[in-house]
Design a protein around this motif. Sequence first.
Motif, PDB file in Angstrom:
ATOM      1  N   THR A 140      -7.767  39.930 -55.096  1.00  0.00           N
ATOM      2  CA  THR A 140      -6.953  38.772 -55.468  1.00  0.00           C
ATOM      3  C   THR A 140      -7.019  37.728 -54.363  1.00  0.00           C
ATOM      4  O   THR A 140      -7.255  38.055 -53.187  1.00  0.00           O
ATOM      5  CB  THR A 140      -5.493  39.193 -55.696  1.00  0.00           C
ATOM      6  OG1 THR A 140      -4.957  39.673 -54.461  1.00  0.00           O
ATOM      7  CG2 THR A 140      -5.395  40.291 -56.749  1.00  0.00           C
ATOM      8  N   PRO A 141      -6.817  36.439 -54.686  1.00  0.00           N
ATOM      9  CA  PRO A 141      -6.788  35.416 -53.636  1.00  0.00           C
ATOM     10  C   PRO A 141      -5.744  35.712 -52.562  1.00  0.00           C
ATOM     11  O   PRO A 141      -5.940  35.375 -51.393  1.00  0.00           O
ATOM     12  CB  PRO A 141      -6.461  34.137 -54.415  1.00  0.00           C
ATOM     13  CG  PRO A 141      -6.968  34.386 -55.792  1.00  0.00           C
ATOM     14  CD  PRO A 141      -6.752  35.838 -56.049  1.00  0.00           C
ATOM     15  N   ARG A 142      -4.625  36.337 -52.942  1.00  0.00           N
ATOM     16  CA  ARG A 142      -3.604  36.663 -51.942  1.00  0.00           C
ATOM     17  C   ARG A 142      -4.143  37.656 -50.912  1.00  0.00           C
ATOM     18  O   ARG A 142      -3.841  37.562 -49.719  1.00  0.00           O
ATOM     19  CB  ARG A 142      -2.378  37.247 -52.642  1.00  0.00           C
ATOM     20  CG  ARG A 142      -1.201  37.497 -51.703  1.00  0.00           C
ATOM     21  CD  ARG A 142      -0.085  38.235 -52.425  1.00  0.00           C
ATOM     22  NE  ARG A 142      -0.533  39.556 -52.863  1.00  0.00           N
ATOM     23  CZ  ARG A 142      -0.565  40.627 -52.060  1.00  0.00           C
ATOM     24  NH1 ARG A 142      -0.209  40.508 -50.792  1.00  0.00           N
ATOM     25  NH2 ARG A 142      -0.973  41.774 -52.524  1.00  0.00           N
ATOM     26  N   GLN A 143      -4.948  38.613 -51.363  1.00  0.00           N
ATOM     27  CA  GLN A 143      -5.518  39.581 -50.418  1.00  0.00           C
ATOM     28  C   GLN A 143      -6.532  38.919 -49.485  1.00  0.00           C
ATOM     29  O   GLN A 143      -6.600  39.247 -48.290  1.00  0.00           O
ATOM     30  CB  GLN A 143      -6.166  40.733 -51.200  1.00  0.00           C
ATOM     31  CG  GLN A 143      -5.159  41.617 -51.913  1.00  0.00           C
ATOM     32  CD  GLN A 143      -5.827  42.643 -52.798  1.00  0.00           C
ATOM     33  OE1 GLN A 143      -6.724  42.306 -53.578  1.00  0.00           O
ATOM     34  NE2 GLN A 143      -5.392  43.892 -52.696  1.00  0.00           N
TER      35      GLN A 143
ATOM     36  N   VAL B  16     -11.790  30.451 -51.359  1.00  0.00           N
ATOM     37  CA  VAL B  16     -11.080  31.744 -51.371  1.00  0.00           C
ATOM     38  C   VAL B  16     -11.227  32.413 -52.737  1.00  0.00           C
ATOM     39  O   VAL B  16     -11.413  33.635 -52.832  1.00  0.00           O
ATOM     40  CB  VAL B  16      -9.594  31.522 -51.024  1.00  0.00           C
ATOM     41  CG1 VAL B  16      -8.789  32.817 -51.210  1.00  0.00           C
ATOM     42  CG2 VAL B  16      -9.443  31.027 -49.598  1.00  0.00           C
ATOM     43  N   ASN B  17     -11.166  31.630 -53.809  1.00  0.00           N
ATOM     44  CA  ASN B  17     -11.305  32.197 -55.147  1.00  0.00           C
ATOM     45  C   ASN B  17     -12.693  32.761 -55.374  1.00  0.00           C
ATOM     46  O   ASN B  17     -12.847  33.789 -56.059  1.00  0.00           O
ATOM     47  CB  ASN B  17     -10.992  31.138 -56.200  1.00  0.00           C
ATOM     48  CG  ASN B  17      -9.520  30.760 -56.206  1.00  0.00           C
ATOM     49  OD1 ASN B  17      -8.673  31.558 -55.818  1.00  0.00           O
ATOM     50  ND2 ASN B  17      -9.214  29.536 -56.634  1.00  0.00           N
ATOM     51  N   ASP B  18     -13.727  32.106 -54.795  1.00  0.00           N
ATOM     52  CA  ASP B  18     -15.089  32.630 -54.934  1.00  0.00           C
ATOM     53  C   ASP B  18     -15.196  33.998 -54.293  1.00  0.00           C
ATOM     54  O   ASP B  18     -15.792  34.935 -54.851  1.00  0.00           O
ATOM     55  CB  ASP B  18     -16.095  31.663 -54.307  1.00  0.00           C
ATOM     56  CG  ASP B  18     -16.180  30.337 -55.065  1.00  0.00           C
ATOM     57  OD1 ASP B  18     -15.814  30.330 -56.274  1.00  0.00           O
ATOM     58  OD2 ASP B  18     -16.573  29.312 -54.465  1.00  0.00           O
TER      59      ASP B  18
ATOM     60  N   ILE C 136      -6.317  38.661 -45.332  1.00  0.00           N
ATOM     61  CA  ILE C 136      -7.386  39.042 -44.392  1.00  0.00           C
ATOM     62  C   ILE C 136      -7.643  37.910 -43.412  1.00  0.00           C
ATOM     63  O   ILE C 136      -7.769  38.119 -42.195  1.00  0.00           O
ATOM     64  CB  ILE C 136      -8.663  39.399 -45.177  1.00  0.00           C
ATOM     65  CG1 ILE C 136      -8.448  40.685 -45.997  1.00  0.00           C
ATOM     66  CG2 ILE C 136      -9.847  39.591 -44.231  1.00  0.00           C
ATOM     67  CD1 ILE C 136      -9.596  41.017 -46.920  1.00  0.00           C
ATOM     68  N   GLU C 137      -7.730  36.685 -43.911  1.00  0.00           N
ATOM     69  CA  GLU C 137      -8.051  35.552 -43.050  1.00  0.00           C
ATOM     70  C   GLU C 137      -6.899  35.212 -42.108  1.00  0.00           C
ATOM     71  O   GLU C 137      -7.101  34.505 -41.113  1.00  0.00           O
ATOM     72  CB  GLU C 137      -8.409  34.341 -43.911  1.00  0.00           C
ATOM     73  CG  GLU C 137      -9.705  34.546 -44.700  1.00  0.00           C
ATOM     74  CD  GLU C 137     -10.086  33.326 -45.509  1.00  0.00           C
ATOM     75  OE1 GLU C 137      -9.259  32.396 -45.611  1.00  0.00           O
ATOM     76  OE2 GLU C 137     -11.219  33.289 -46.047  1.00  0.00           O
TER      77      GLU C 137
END
Length: 283
Positions: free
Chosen positions: A40-43, A30-32, A47-48
Amino acid sequence: MSADEQSSQSTIQSVGAELAAIRQAQNMSVNDVAYRLKLTPRQITAIEQDDFASLGPIFSRGFVRNYARLLQLDPQPFLDAMQAAPVNPVEALAIHDEQIALTGSLSRHWLKLSLLALLIVIALPLAVYQWLRADDAPKAASPAHNAAPLASPPAPKIAPAPAAPAVEPPTPAQPAPPVSVAVPPTAPPVSIAVPPTAPATQAEGSGHIQINFKQDAWVQITDASKRRLTSRIYRAGETAQLTGEAPFRAIIGNAANVSMTYNGKPVTLTPRPGTTVAHLTIE
């Protein structure tokens, strides 16, 4: 629409789950994805999880399009699946409620700031006014306080001179041989010593300077108010009498041939090294 496109659209049950599965297949975290999409990872997690309501309908379509292109996929089937997905009215209502709560909090915050600014605007002029009144009060009382010492003392009463005793003329004698009658001498005039008028009380802080000159010398003297009492050349044998408010600043030329007294006390005039001029302050 071709058969392949219909098949691709029908197999996408969850846009977010599909993208997450393909991401994991390509060994991406997710960070990649967040780093490469500048999100941001939260966004990415939203989405997922198909939480497009928290991202907004317009921004979420752009995020999905860029996510699909990052995974080298055709973004159109994912966008079509998003459009076909029903909108949850409960989530939309919750978002609307949050917006209202945020607006109310901001309104209360600005209301407090407005009241605080109003109090400052009212209190500051009042404080300055009180400060100016307190500063002017001592000045108004000062002239009456200082005027008292300047009043002249009452003139002394002069007692009238005692009248000279009246001399009774001698009683004329009967005719007889002439007799010599000693007449007392006329009483001398009585001298009445009138005390000199008392000098006016010297104002507080004033002083008297007397300067005697054995030779020609230049003198400049100023008092406490920087008023110049004298600035001239005095000739030998002259005497200067000066009165003003102490302290005095004096410059005496040819100081070795000048003598000075202040309120009757002698003042030492010491020239500066290598000169004949003395600089001094008289208090």
